[in-house]
Design a protein around this motif. Structure first.
Motif, PDB file in Angstrom:
ATOM      1  N   GLN A 155       0.859  -1.182   0.000  1.00  0.00           N
ATOM      2  CA  GLN A 155       0.000   0.000   0.000  1.00  0.00           C
ATOM      3  C   GLN A 155       0.894   1.230   0.000  1.00  0.00           C
ATOM      4  OE1 GLN A 155      -2.524  -0.402   3.424  1.00  0.00           O
ATOM      5  NE2 GLN A 155      -3.949  -1.777   2.391  1.00  0.00           N
ATOM      6  N   VAL A 156       0.538   2.203  -0.841  1.00  0.00           N
ATOM      7  CA  VAL A 156       1.373   3.389  -1.016  1.00  0.00           C
ATOM      8  C   VAL A 156       0.515   4.637  -0.832  1.00  0.00           C
ATOM      9  CG1 VAL A 156       2.874   4.674  -2.572  1.00  0.00           C
ATOM     10  CG2 VAL A 156       2.904   2.176  -2.606  1.00  0.00           C
ATOM     11  N   ALA A 157       1.026   5.568  -0.057  1.00  0.00           N
ATOM     12  CA  ALA A 157       0.396   6.884   0.116  1.00  0.00           C
ATOM     13  C   ALA A 157       1.359   7.933  -0.412  1.00  0.00           C
ATOM     14  CB  ALA A 157       0.064   7.147   1.580  1.00  0.00           C
ATOM     15  N   VAL A 158       0.865   8.807  -1.296  1.00  0.00           N
ATOM     16  CA  VAL A 158       1.712   9.782  -1.971  1.00  0.00           C
ATOM     17  C   VAL A 158       1.314  11.184  -1.545  1.00  0.00           C
ATOM     18  CG1 VAL A 158       2.392  10.729  -4.207  1.00  0.00           C
ATOM     19  CG2 VAL A 158       2.055   8.269  -3.950  1.00  0.00           C
ATOM     20  N   SER A 159       2.308  11.996  -1.212  1.00  0.00           N
ATOM     21  CA  SER A 159       2.109  13.422  -0.980  1.00  0.00           C
ATOM     22  C   SER A 159       3.195  14.165  -1.729  1.00  0.00           C
ATOM     23  CB  SER A 159       2.155  13.747   0.519  1.00  0.00           C
ATOM     24  OG  SER A 159       3.424  13.449   1.059  1.00  0.00           O
ATOM     25  N   ALA A 160       3.187  15.490  -1.637  1.00  0.00           N
ATOM     26  CA  ALA A 160       4.141  16.284  -2.407  1.00  0.00           C
ATOM     27  C   ALA A 160       5.581  16.008  -2.003  1.00  0.00           C
ATOM     28  CB  ALA A 160       3.826  17.772  -2.248  1.00  0.00           C
ATOM     29  N   ARG A 161       5.824  15.704  -0.747  1.00  0.00           N
ATOM     30  CA  ARG A 161       7.185  15.546  -0.253  1.00  0.00           C
ATOM     31  C   ARG A 161       7.506  14.142   0.238  1.00  0.00           C
ATOM     32  NH1 ARG A 161       9.610  20.461   0.553  1.00  0.00           N
ATOM     33  NH2 ARG A 161       8.260  22.294   0.444  1.00  0.00           N
ATOM     34  N   ARG A 162       6.530  13.253   0.250  1.00  0.00           N
ATOM     35  CA  ARG A 162       6.793  11.945   0.838  1.00  0.00           C
ATOM     36  C   ARG A 162       6.010  10.857   0.126  1.00  0.00           C
ATOM     37  NH1 ARG A 162       6.456  11.449   7.242  1.00  0.00           N
ATOM     38  NH2 ARG A 162       8.259  12.812   6.915  1.00  0.00           N
ATOM     39  N   VAL A 163       6.643   9.702   0.025  1.00  0.00           N
ATOM     40  CA  VAL A 163       5.990   8.482  -0.445  1.00  0.00           C
ATOM     41  C   VAL A 163       6.098   7.462   0.679  1.00  0.00           C
ATOM     42  CG1 VAL A 163       6.054   6.583  -2.097  1.00  0.00           C
ATOM     43  CG2 VAL A 163       6.454   8.910  -2.878  1.00  0.00           C
ATOM     44  N   ARG A 164       4.952   7.025   1.176  1.00  0.00           N
ATOM     45  CA  ARG A 164       4.911   6.091   2.307  1.00  0.00           C
ATOM     46  C   ARG A 164       4.477   4.728   1.782  1.00  0.00           C
ATOM     47  NH1 ARG A 164       5.577   3.323   6.232  1.00  0.00           N
ATOM     48  NH2 ARG A 164       4.992   3.756   8.389  1.00  0.00           N
ATOM     49  N   VAL A 165       5.346   3.726   1.932  1.00  0.00           N
ATOM     50  CA  VAL A 165       5.091   2.379   1.426  1.00  0.00           C
ATOM     51  C   VAL A 165       4.998   1.415   2.601  1.00  0.00           C
ATOM     52  CG1 VAL A 165       5.870   0.540  -0.119  1.00  0.00           C
ATOM     53  CG2 VAL A 165       6.413   2.925  -0.650  1.00  0.00           C
ATOM     54  N   VAL A 166       3.917   0.654   2.643  1.00  0.00           N
ATOM     55  CA  VAL A 166       3.752  -0.413   3.632  1.00  0.00           C
ATOM     56  C   VAL A 166       3.625  -1.713   2.850  1.00  0.00           C
ATOM     57  CG1 VAL A 166       2.367  -1.342   5.513  1.00  0.00           C
ATOM     58  CG2 VAL A 166       2.634   1.134   5.272  1.00  0.00           C
ATOM     59  N   ALA A 167       4.652  -2.555   2.935  1.00  0.00           N
ATOM     60  CA  ALA A 167       4.695  -3.809   2.189  1.00  0.00           C
ATOM     61  C   ALA A 167       4.510  -4.979   3.144  1.00  0.00           C
ATOM     62  CB  ALA A 167       6.020  -3.949   1.445  1.00  0.00           C
ATOM     63  N   SER A 168       3.791  -6.000   2.677  1.00  0.00           N
ATOM     64  CA  SER A 168       3.570  -7.215   3.456  1.00  0.00           C
ATOM     65  C   SER A 168       4.322  -8.362   2.809  1.00  0.00           C
ATOM     66  CB  SER A 168       2.077  -7.553   3.527  1.00  0.00           C
ATOM     67  OG  SER A 168       1.370  -6.520   4.172  1.00  0.00           O
ATOM     68  N   SER A 169       4.906  -9.224   3.646  1.00  0.00           N
ATOM     69  CA  SER A 169       5.678 -10.352   3.136  1.00  0.00           C
ATOM     70  C   SER A 169       5.430 -11.563   4.024  1.00  0.00           C
ATOM     71  CB  SER A 169       7.174 -10.018   3.120  1.00  0.00           C
ATOM     72  OG  SER A 169       7.943 -11.146   2.746  1.00  0.00           O
ATOM     73  N   SER A 170       5.407 -12.723   3.388  1.00  0.00           N
ATOM     74  CA  SER A 170       5.254 -13.980   4.124  1.00  0.00           C
ATOM     75  C   SER A 170       6.588 -14.659   4.386  1.00  0.00           C
ATOM     76  CB  SER A 170       4.327 -14.927   3.354  1.00  0.00           C
ATOM     77  OG  SER A 170       4.835 -15.173   2.056  1.00  0.00           O
ATOM     78  N   LEU A 171       7.681 -14.020   4.013  1.00  0.00           N
ATOM     79  CA  LEU A 171       9.006 -14.603   4.235  1.00  0.00           C
ATOM     80  C   LEU A 171       9.354 -14.575   5.721  1.00  0.00           C
ATOM     81  CD1 LEU A 171      11.027 -12.941   1.317  1.00  0.00           C
ATOM     82  CD2 LEU A 171       9.990 -15.222   1.363  1.00  0.00           C
ATOM     83  N   ARG A 172      10.106 -15.579   6.131  1.00  0.00           N
ATOM     84  CA  ARG A 172      10.578 -15.596   7.514  1.00  0.00           C
ATOM     85  C   ARG A 172      11.725 -14.611   7.707  1.00  0.00           C
ATOM     86  NH1 ARG A 172       9.055 -19.638  10.914  1.00  0.00           N
ATOM     87  NH2 ARG A 172       7.729 -21.286  10.040  1.00  0.00           N
ATOM     88  N   ASP A 173      12.614 -14.570   6.727  1.00  0.00           N
ATOM     89  CA  ASP A 173      13.762 -13.677   6.805  1.00  0.00           C
ATOM     90  C   ASP A 173      13.524 -12.516   5.839  1.00  0.00           C
ATOM     91  OD1 ASP A 173      16.147 -12.442   7.152  1.00  0.00           O
ATOM     92  OD2 ASP A 173      17.375 -13.999   6.203  1.00  0.00           O
ATOM     93  N   THR A 174      13.251 -11.363   6.373  1.00  0.00           N
ATOM     94  CA  THR A 174      12.989 -10.178   5.539  1.00  0.00           C
ATOM     95  C   THR A 174      14.115  -9.149   5.622  1.00  0.00           C
ATOM     96  OG1 THR A 174      11.753  -9.164   7.347  1.00  0.00           O
ATOM     97  CG2 THR A 174      10.490 -10.465   5.735  1.00  0.00           C
ATOM     98  N   VAL A 175      15.278  -9.586   6.068  1.00  0.00           N
ATOM     99  CA  VAL A 175      16.405  -8.659   6.164  1.00  0.00           C
ATOM    100  C   VAL A 175      16.771  -8.168   4.765  1.00  0.00           C
ATOM    101  CG1 VAL A 175      18.822  -8.408   6.808  1.00  0.00           C
ATOM    102  CG2 VAL A 175      17.282  -9.769   8.235  1.00  0.00           C
ATOM    103  N   GLY A 176      16.839  -6.877   4.608  1.00  0.00           N
ATOM    104  CA  GLY A 176      17.185  -6.274   3.328  1.00  0.00           C
ATOM    105  C   GLY A 176      16.014  -6.085   2.389  1.00  0.00           C
ATOM    106  N   LEU A 177      14.853  -6.626   2.746  1.00  0.00           N
ATOM    107  CA  LEU A 177      13.702  -6.508   1.858  1.00  0.00           C
ATOM    108  C   LEU A 177      13.220  -5.059   1.776  1.00  0.00           C
ATOM    109  CD1 LEU A 177      11.766  -8.075   0.050  1.00  0.00           C
ATOM    110  CD2 LEU A 177      10.287  -8.417   2.043  1.00  0.00           C
TER     111      LEU A 177
END
Length: 210
Positions: A155-177
């Motif tokens: 899910q992404v929310a866009v404004s003039a100065r910021r892009v806010r991304v909330v990503a969901s993952s089913s991986l156990r190890d999400t380091v670096g994702l």
């Protein structure tokens, strides 16, 4: 019912140099003015109210000239009030003050239209104005985030100065994702080339628990 999620990692991008054609304040103001929505609703309401009042006054005046006023307005009562009211009474000051405030409000609405619903994009031709709706840009960047292996949804929310991304993952190890998602979204933003420069991209990865 959606599966519960757990927030585990957040990444935030540093602003990058503006793309070619960006940063031109004159062109940015012009393009923003083009994409800025007009105050259609307040203007319509004011026009309707003025038309109704003018129509009622016209009917009363025309009816009075022919000796049969329709009585849509309390003309006699208003006339008596006008004769009995002095200029130094509180009523004239209150009415004048209300009229001034209403006029200033209308002027403010006319000079300060609503917030733009589109993100202005840079163009090599200063006479060409381009833009993308904020909702469309959010969907576009969400697809970029979901293209990263391991990301199930975003899910992404866009404004003039910021892009806010909330990503969901089913991986156990999400380091670096989070960095991968940030890179993918930032590259897609650079392809769009916002005239105001790349907004700050902030990514939060949540791990889905099935």
């Amino acid at each position: 019912m959606s599966a519960p999620t757990e927030e585990i990692r957040t990444a935030e991008a540093r602003p990058a140099p503006p793309p070619p054609g960006a940063g031109d304040r004159k062109s940015l103001r012009r393009a923003t003015h083009v994409f800025r929505p007009r105050r259609v609703l307040p203007a319509t309401i004011v026009a309707i109210v003025l038309a109704v009042v003018a129509g009622l006054v016209a009917l009363e005046v025309i009816g009075g000239l022919f000796g049969s006023p329709p009585g849509l307005l309390p003309v006699e009562r208003l006339s008596a009030l006008g004769r009995e009211t002095r200029w130094n009474d509180s009523l004239p000051f209150a009415v004048c003050g209300l009229a001034v405030l209403l006029g200033l409000l209308l002027v403010f609405l006319a000079l300060k239209p609503g917030r733009p619903r589109a993100v202005v994009l840079a163009s090599a031709d200063p006479q060409v104005v381009m833009g993308i709706e904020s909702a469309g840009m959010s969907r576009h960047l969400a697809r970029a985030a979901e293209s990263v292996p391991g990301v199930s949804s975003a899910q992404v929310a866009v404004s003039a100065r910021r892009v806010r991304v909330v990503a969901s993952s089913s991986l156990r190890d999400t380091v670096g994702l989070d960095e991968q998602v940030r890179t993918a979204v930032s590259e897609r933003v650079d392809e769009l080339a916002p005239m105001a420069g790349r907004p700050n991209v902030r990514v939060t990865v949540r791990r889905r628990q099935d």
